[in-house]
Design a protein around this motif. Structure first.
Motif, PDB file in Angstrom:
ATOM      1  N   LEU A  29      39.591  44.476  57.089  1.00  0.00           N
ATOM      2  CA  LEU A  29      39.327  44.454  55.648  1.00  0.00           C
ATOM      3  C   LEU A  29      37.903  44.007  55.341  1.00  0.00           C
ATOM      4  O   LEU A  29      37.259  44.562  54.443  1.00  0.00           O
TER       5      LEU A  29
ATOM      6  N   ARG B  82      38.327  38.407  53.745  1.00  0.00           N
ATOM      7  CA  ARG B  82      38.607  39.843  53.810  1.00  0.00           C
ATOM      8  C   ARG B  82      37.907  40.645  52.735  1.00  0.00           C
ATOM      9  O   ARG B  82      37.971  41.878  52.751  1.00  0.00           O
TER      10      ARG B  82
ATOM     11  N   GLU C 239      48.839  49.771  56.974  1.00  0.00           N
ATOM     12  CA  GLU C 239      47.921  50.726  56.330  1.00  0.00           C
ATOM     13  C   GLU C 239      46.905  50.009  55.452  1.00  0.00           C
ATOM     14  O   GLU C 239      47.241  49.022  54.781  1.00  0.00           O
ATOM     15  N   VAL C 240      45.708  50.537  55.451  1.00  0.00           N
ATOM     16  CA  VAL C 240      44.648  50.049  54.557  1.00  0.00           C
ATOM     17  C   VAL C 240      44.522  51.037  53.399  1.00  0.00           C
ATOM     18  O   VAL C 240      44.411  52.247  53.626  1.00  0.00           O
TER      19      VAL C 240
ATOM     20  N   GLU D  50      43.819  42.240  60.772  1.00  0.00           N
ATOM     21  CA  GLU D  50      43.772  42.398  59.321  1.00  0.00           C
ATOM     22  C   GLU D  50      42.437  41.948  58.714  1.00  0.00           C
ATOM     23  O   GLU D  50      41.787  42.707  57.988  1.00  0.00           O
TER      24      GLU D  50
ATOM     25  N   TYR E 171      45.575  45.455  53.430  1.00  0.00           N
ATOM     26  CA  TYR E 171      46.070  45.833  54.767  1.00  0.00           C
ATOM     27  C   TYR E 171      47.546  45.491  54.744  1.00  0.00           C
ATOM     28  O   TYR E 171      47.913  44.307  54.791  1.00  0.00           O
TER      29      TYR E 171
END
Lengths: 437, 437
Positions: free
Chosen positions: A126, B157, A34-35, A122, A326
């Motif tokens: 992000l 990120r 999950e972000v 990831e 993330y």
């Protein structure tokens, strides 16, 4: 590398993790990542999700071709290179739509797939969401501050050349009217804007008689090329003379004048009076020059018709990144979470809903276990926040356009409690209830 | 658009100015544009030039092909489209080399050509230099704070996916040891680094017996894939147990452990003692987690072997853009400058030199008219700061590599007066003398 290949926008450790996970079979475990953002930037009342559409486009380019694989030969072993060669994300993604508001802990994106399939996304996820959401979040405050007056996004020169294109896109979603960035217009259809810089006036030095500074010749040339509807930059030399010359050259049908320096409020009033005296009553005044949401708000009572924003937009007005992470939250159906200090996560896949009164005003955001019913809310209407974005690795049909997202945000902002639109520092506009086991 | 085409990373008004200037002939006037920063970010003692190499590469891709021209059909007229179709920059560029220090007013880049030739490069030049210099300027302070300890750049990120690649490059020039960004390694040869995230440990939940959290299994898998020289992330659950497990699994030859949360100084001491007790006396301690130059400096007395920096690097540690502008300073041999309030420029093409004592310590930067001799400096040695970068539109031979630039900066920092390397706020480390008419 073509810009369409996005696989190398990745941290090395994503691939070394895949390498290790392929050896012991962990690579195949079913996972949910999950972000979310642990908090909003200091004092901000809400965040705005942006980048989702770019991420979904970027997924299609996340392929390791031979060129990429050659450069990875000393990063991972041959088995991993083979895995990367055939990598296509084949999982599912749900998430908040672009233009949706978010608050601390909002599960903005849920990525489901094998560990290896999902972990390699990831960095890319992000990068895109942190950047674009930071810009949209700042832009929305500026748009609110500007009220009904349009804002032109002109920050390209203050940020990385590719980031500039994404900034223009995010700013449009947040409600800005147009952009100076040509690629944003070409790629995303963001309306374009822009006329001339001081260098154009200066380049006319010695031409056209008069004071010899060439301002008159510059204005004449711009009008010859762009018509009297153009906006002339009047502050290269003396503003009062600049305005007088502009109207002399263009006539009272002049589209606009731009002021880019000095005390913009004072100058706007002075220029408005001068334009009106000259009969150029419909000539618009555009102001620019290090404007942020506070400076825009401070000009609310002044006769300004449009704002140009640059630096403060592309740097997120003090919050250049959205702070999203993330995190792995579920493995083979088991909720997992880091337990060490200060950075705790809540395990388990989650869904989110927003509860609102009949008037439409949001009362709270509720985060609950994915697949479980939305908790009871007395007399409130709840709306689910996540929408399907990707199924079996493919984007779903009918993803929202940037215009859809822009309209969605405009409605969402109206649904905030009134203090949520305040520019002053404070708590998030609505509380988040974690209805989790 | 391929990433190699850079023409559309341009503000619309550059092209409308060209359009107007083609009509009245101004387009052909011989011009010099200069890039400079009016000031340094609040309290900074120096800036670091970066991006020059990227800009020169990007020049080769600054071409308007049919795809680009189609999207410009309603922006400019046909004559301008024709001009753009055949556009190749054919002028000269001099500038400060990458890795050079700069101060307020330093003429970092001088672009000479016709007005039209040079004005269209404004946005691209500023995007690249403002971004990369902001990152290098922040990175250099972090490198100074870290002393002889290496810093791993891991901020991808937290910024736009393409900006991340440029950040890694700029950070390397500024002295950082390595990057997590795979594309920066592939494209620029920046040394790569990176091992595993918390998600890797969490993905092993339930595996390998023991406490059931799978940390032991995760460590074993990472060592199997990457060898005992790898760095294990020990703070997913309990750090003390993580360290004990790490050494049990890897043996005392374990390369390193990483701590990513909590009070890093306290934890580093505790972990060092534990590692030493276990006989892992050569196991290195890497710390990460929102480090900036101040946090790095605060850890100077702690047993830390390397730092990982992310957010604060890619956001310029509070100064995400360098504030450089691209100003027309000379037209057909006549110096020109904007005269309106607060944003004055100094007209005329300029050169710059730095005057130093015999010890090598810089005393002042001197900015003087281009082509005129360097003003007298009593008993000091002066060095010219601009080097040729482009001649007749083509890059000169033997442009500095990023390794050259990195070495140049390391020497340049040593030449600052001692207070120049202070992290505390203050005036620029050396004064700038404007020896101009």
């Amino acid at each position: 590398m073509s810009i369409d290949n996005t696989a190398m926008f990745t941290d090395r450790y994503e691939l070394t993790m895949v390498s290790a996970a392929l050896r012991d079979g962990t690579a195949r475990r079913r996972c949910t990542f999950e972000v979310f953002a642990r908090r909003l930037p200091d004092g901000r009342r809400y965040g705005v999700v942006a980048g989702t559409g770019r991420l979904i486009e970027a997924l299609a380019g996340f392929r390791f071709g031979e060129e990429q694989l050659r450069s990875l030969a000393d990063v991972v072993d041959d088995a991993t290179l083979d895995w990367l060669r055939s990598y296509r994300f084949s999982g599912d993604i749900d998430g908040y739509r672009e233009g949706e508001l978010f608050f601390p802990g909002s599960p903005i994106l849920s990525v489901r797939g094998t560990f290896a399939d999902a972990v390699v996304l990831e960095t890319l996820a992000l990068s895109i969401l942190n950047h674009d959401s930071a810009i949209a979040s700042a832009a929305a405050r500026m748009v609110t501050a500007a009220g009904s007056r349009p804002i032109i996004e002109m920050g390209s020169r203050r940020t990385h050349e590719s980031a500039a294109v994404a900034c223009a896109r995010a700013a449009f979603i947040a409600g800005m009217a147009s952009t100076s960035n040509l690629e944003a217009t070409r790629r995303y259809g963001v309306p374009g804007a822009g006329t001339s810089a001081h260098s154009f006036t200066l380049a006319h030095v010695g031409l056209g008689g008069g004071t010899g500074d060439g301002e008159r010749a510059a204005f004449a040339a711009q009008i010859a090329a762009l018509g009297v509807g153009t906006t002339l930059l009047v502050d290269t030399y003396d503003i009062t003379r600049g305005v007088a010359t502009a109207v002399e050259v263009a006539g009272t049908g002049l589209g606009g004048v731009r002021i880019d320096s000095g005390d913009l409020g004072v100058l706007a009033r002075q220029v408005r009076a001068q334009l009106d005296d000259l009969g150029a009553v419909n000539t618009r005044i555009v102001v620019s020059g290090d404007l942020d949401e506070y400076a825009i708000a401070a000009l609310r009572a002044e006769p300004v018709d449009a704002y140009g924003v640059g630096t403060q937009l592309v740097t997120g007005s003090g919050a250049p990144t959205a702070g999203m992470v993330y995190k792995l939250v579920e493995v083979d159906g088991v909720g997992v979470a880091k337990r060490s200090s200060h950075k705790e996560s809540r395990g388990g896949a989650k869904s989110a809903s927003r509860a609102a009164r009949d008037t439409g005003t949001i009362v709270e955001e509720i985060i609950h276990p994915a697949g479980s019913p939305v908790p009871h809310t007395d007399g409130l209407t709840t709306t689910a926040l996540q929408i399907p974005l990707v199924r079996g690795g493919e984007p779903v049909d009918d993803l929202p356009s940037i215009t859809d997202s822009r309209e969605h945000l405009a409605s969402a902002l109206v649904s905030l409690p009134w203090e949520g639109l305040s520019l002053s520092s404070g708590e998030p506009a609505v509380p988040t209830r974690f209805a989790l086991p």
